[in-house]
Structure formats: structure tokens, C-alpha cells
Motif scaffolding. Structure first.
Motif, short mmCIF file in Angstrom:
data_model
loop_
_atom_site.label_atom_id
_atom_site.label_comp_id
_atom_site.label_asym_id
_atom_site.label_seq_id
_atom_site.Cartn_x
_atom_site.Cartn_y
_atom_site.Cartn_z
N GLY A 93 -1.86 7.18 1.89
CA GLY A 93 -3.14 6.53 2.82
C GLY A 93 -4.28 7.60 3.98
O GLY A 93 -5.28 6.89 4.20
N PHE A 94 -4.17 7.91 3.97
CA PHE A 94 -4.70 8.72 5.36
C PHE A 94 -4.79 10.24 4.85
O PHE A 94 -4.01 11.32 4.29
N ILE A 95 -5.58 11.12 5.66
CA ILE A 95 -6.43 12.09 4.83
C ILE A 95 -6.44 12.82 6.56
O ILE A 95 -6.81 12.47 7.65
N GLN A 96 -5.37 13.93 6.35
CA GLN A 96 -5.36 14.15 7.99
C GLN A 96 -4.93 15.59 7.65
O GLN A 96 -5.13 16.48 6.67
N ILE A 97 -5.10 16.33 9.50
CA ILE A 97 -4.78 17.44 9.50
C ILE A 97 -3.81 18.32 9.05
O ILE A 97 -2.97 18.06 9.23
N LYS B 270 7.30 6.96 1.50
CA LYS B 270 6.55 6.33 0.45
C LYS B 270 6.75 5.00 0.09
O LYS B 270 6.23 3.92 -0.02
N ASP B 271 8.14 5.81 0.05
CA ASP B 271 8.80 4.05 -0.52
C ASP B 271 9.32 3.15 0.47
O ASP B 271 9.47 3.67 1.88
N PRO B 272 8.79 2.05 0.70
CA PRO B 272 8.24 1.10 1.90
C PRO B 272 9.96 1.41 2.72
O PRO B 272 9.70 0.95 3.97
N LEU B 273 10.93 1.01 2.58
CA LEU B 273 12.40 1.44 3.44
C LEU B 273 11.58 2.92 4.73
O LEU B 273 12.46 2.05 5.86
N TRP B 274 11.34 3.17 4.96
CA TRP B 274 10.74 4.47 5.69
C TRP B 274 9.98 4.25 6.07
O TRP B 274 9.07 4.81 6.91
N ASN C 98 1.23 0.04 -5.14
CA ASN C 98 2.75 -0.71 -3.86
C ASN C 98 3.15 -1.95 -3.67
O ASN C 98 4.07 -2.44 -4.64
N GLU C 99 2.39 -2.56 -4.49
CA GLU C 99 2.05 -3.74 -4.66
C GLU C 99 2.45 -3.87 -6.22
O GLU C 99 4.05 -5.20 -6.72
N ILE C 100 2.18 -3.15 -6.68
CA ILE C 100 2.72 -3.62 -8.98
C ILE C 100 3.98 -3.05 -8.37
O ILE C 100 4.22 -4.10 -9.62
N ALA D 116 -10.78 4.86 -0.36
CA ALA D 116 -10.67 4.86 -1.88
C ALA D 116 -9.83 5.16 -2.17
O ALA D 116 -8.76 3.97 -2.89
N PHE D 117 -8.45 5.98 -1.76
CA PHE D 117 -7.39 6.07 -2.67
C PHE D 117 -5.78 5.64 -1.98
O PHE D 117 -5.66 5.46 -2.42
N ARG D 118 -6.96 5.22 -0.58
CA ARG D 118 -5.49 3.68 0.11
C ARG D 118 -5.88 2.73 -0.73
O ARG D 118 -4.60 1.55 -0.88
N GLU D 119 -7.38 2.33 -0.94
CA GLU D 119 -7.36 0.79 -1.96
C GLU D 119 -6.34 1.29 -2.92
O GLU D 119 -5.29 -0.27 -3.36
#
Length: 352
Positions: A205-209, A228-232, A136-138, A127-130
Motif C-alpha cells: 500500500g505504500f511507495i517508499q525509498i 501482507k498477512d493480516p497476522l503481521w 485483502n477483503e476478498i 490506486a495500488f493501495r485501493e
């Protein structure tokens, strides 16, 4: 289409032995963040088509990965009496209720507590990734929208009705609001993960340890904010792979962390106009950053430290071992390598 979910990434690691009030409370809280903050299902008492589409997308992705036709029953039917005669009432539940009945279902022991919790955390992660993908598209479309708004403002005919302010300012303000709102939801989710002592963190977009709270605060959070920036994007992808491999005891997580750092160094060299085309590897790109004619972006000792890291950590894992013993880092060395790469990326990007 395959979807990366939390339950599959951490399949081989037992994280929960029992389902207690703590886990139940968190799942209720997590679902409420999704339903009240990310995708409110109703607007003015009516079903919101955009939210319904998002809920359906999340449901379909997760049910596919879990091998289920539906997360919980989509339709209902029951017998009742109407005008003295037995009749059957039937209909369809809202997609929000279908998902809620899954996430907040009672634990009955038919699967392990570990699997039960991971599957429901996967819903929250998706849900958070969605929502993050939508933003990101906006955000990527914003520059064009601002340009169009400026053109439209200039086209107002003399004597015509003009709304106070301008469209561009309104678009910027709205964009800032929706991004700030999502960031607040992310911070709330991570705080609730912390309070539940889950040792988990959501980012990009991910839950990690995330085992070290101080490390998370000073290094990891800043790193994930940068990427978060698409450049990276490539830096982000490789570092997530490194973290997942470390957490699942997979092979060579440090190699992917080093790849992430190498990508960052190459991007900086390209962005600064220092890449000349004759580079053959990380060492040459490091030279670009350390070159005095380029303003010594990094100092001599930093250049030497980076070269030593790639020679000692990345290179042995990037080539076949032949008849030699297969290189392997200890858990502590792997943690250090990942943390080191994150720190380097953070400090290099801050200098741009």
C-alpha cells in the motif's frame, strides 16, 4: 478522513530537481498500469460501475489531501453551431479521464518539479493501495465463500442438473488469478521505478525509498511479502513508520523498527502457545522462543543477540533520557537497525 499520501510523507525531502522525459514517460506508464490492469474503466464498451466507484474513491481521497475540489475539470462545455445557430455543448468527463488529465498533464513550472512528480506518484500509490485493500477483503471472505460453496454443492437434488467440477475449486482458481494478476502489476511497477532510477519501491500500500537494490532483493522484498498477512499488521505498520522516519530525517526510526521486531516475537510466542501471561517485556518473550522446553526455537547465541539488540537499541529510546544526553543513532546505524529487524523477522517467521 485523512489519507496518507506519498507527497506528504516526503514533503521535506527534495527528490527531483527537474521534470524530464524520464519522469514524463514513467507517469504515462504508471497510469496505464492502473487504467489497463487494476481498474479497466469500460467493460464491453460500457462504463463498469465497480471501476467507476474505485476511480472516484481514489480521486476524492487525493484531491482532499491536495486541497483541490477536483484533480482536473470534471465537466466540459464548448460553443458550436447547430442548424445555423450558436449553441453550447456541455457534459461530464469520465472519472478515468479526470484522473488521466491530472496524472499526465504537462509540467508548466507553476509548482516545483519535485512537488509535481510527488503528487502524481501519490495517485499511483493510492490506486495500488485501493486495489490491494479490495483484494485483502476478498481474501478474508474466501474461507466463508468456500464453505458456502461446499454446502451448495451438497444440496443438488438427485437427478438435478450438475455443472462439472465444483464451486469451491472455481472460487479458489478465480482468487488465485486475481491475486497473481495484482502481484504481476506490482512487480511491473517496481521494475519501472527501478528503470527510471527513482530508488523507490511499492509494497503493502505504500511507495517508499529503497536505496540498495541488493538489500531490497534479499531482505526488504521478503519482509514486505511476509507482512501482507493480516497476522503481521502491527509489524507492517511500525516498520513502515520506521522507514518513513528514516527517509524524512524524523526522530527515532530505529525505535519503531525494534517495535516491529518485538511485535513479531510476541506473535510467534502467542501462535506457538508459549505465552504464559507473566511476561513483562521483550526479554521475556525472547526467553519463550529460546526455552529448551519449547524446543529451542532460537539457539542460545540468537537469544543473547536479540536481548543485546533490545537493550542497546530499543530501550534507550523507549525511556526518557532525564539529565543524560538524548540518545541518537547515525544514519548508518539507523540503516543497520532497520535492516537487522527486517532480517530477524524474516528468519523467525520462516521457522514457524
Amino acid at each position: 478522513m485523512l489519507t496518507d499520501i506519498f507527497a506528504d510523507r516526503y514533503l521535506g525531502i527534495q527528490m527531483w530537481e527537474a521534470f524530464t522525459d524520464v519522469e514524463e514517460r514513467f507517469l504515462v506508464q504508471g497510469f496505464r498500469i492502473v487504467s489497463e490492469q487494476l481498474f479497466p474503466y469500460y467493460r464491453d464498451g460500457k462504463e463498469n460501475p465497480a471501476s467507476k466507484a474505485s476511480w472516484t474513491s481514489i480521486h476524492d481521497k487525493l484531491s482532499m489531501e491536495l486541497g483541490l475540489d477536483e484533480l482536473s475539470p470534471k465537466r466540459y462545455h464548448f460553443n458550436t453551431i447547430y442548424n445555423g445557430k450558436p449553441v453550447t455543448q456541455s457534459g461530464a468527463w469520465s472519472m478515468e479521464k479526470v484522473c488521466k488529465d491530472f496524472v499526465n498533464s504537462k509540467f508548466d513550472g507553476t509548482v516545483s518539479a519535485d512537488r509535481f512528480i510527488k503528487e502524481r506518484l501519490s495517485f499511483i500509490e493510492l490506486a495500488f493501495r485501493e486495489r490491494e485493500n479490495q483484494l485483502n477483503e476478498i481474501n478474508s471472505n474466501l474461507p466463508k465463500q468456500l464453505l458456502d460453496a461446499q454446502i451448495q454443492d451438497k444440496r443438488v437434488k438427485p437427478g438435478g442438473i450438475r455443472i462439472p467440477g465444483n464451486r469451491a475449486d472455481g472460487l479458489k482458481a478465480f482468487n488465485e488469478t486475481i491475486n497473481a494478476s495484482f502481484q504481476a502489476s506490482v512487480e511491473e511497477l517496481n521494475e519501472r521505478l527501478r528503470r527510471a532510477n527513482f530508488n523507490l519501491n511499492y509494497h503493502n500500500g505504500f511507495i517508499q525509498i529503497s536505496d540498495d537494490e541488493l538489500l531490497e532483493e534479499q531482505i526488504e522484498r521478503a519482509f514486505w511479502d511476509i507482512t501482507k498477512d493480516p497476522l503481521w499488521e502491527n509489524v507492517d505498520i511500525d516498520m513502515k513508520e520506521a522507514v518513513d522516519l528514516r527517509d524524512s530525517n524524523g526522530r527515532d526510526p530505529a525505535f519503531y523498527a525494534a517495535r516491529a521486531l518485538e511485535s513479531a516475537i510476541k506473535i510467534i510466542s502467542d501462535q506457538k502457545g508459549w505465552t504464559h501471561g507473566g511476561e513483562k517485556g521483550a526479554q521475556n518473550y525472547i526467553e519463550n522462543l529460546g526455552s529448551k522446553k519449547n524446543g529451542a526455537f532460537i539457539s542460545d547465541w540468537e537469544r543473547d543477540a536479540l536481548k543485546a539488540f533490545f537493550a542497546a537499541v530499543r530501550n534507550p529510546f523507549g525511556h526518557g533520557a532525564g539529565s543524560e544526553e538524548m540518545p541518537k543513532l547515525s544514519q548508518q546505524q539507523t540503516d543497520w537497525a532497520i535492516e537487522t529487524c527486517m532480517s530477524w523477522v524474516k528468519t523467525l517467521v520462516k521457522r514457524m
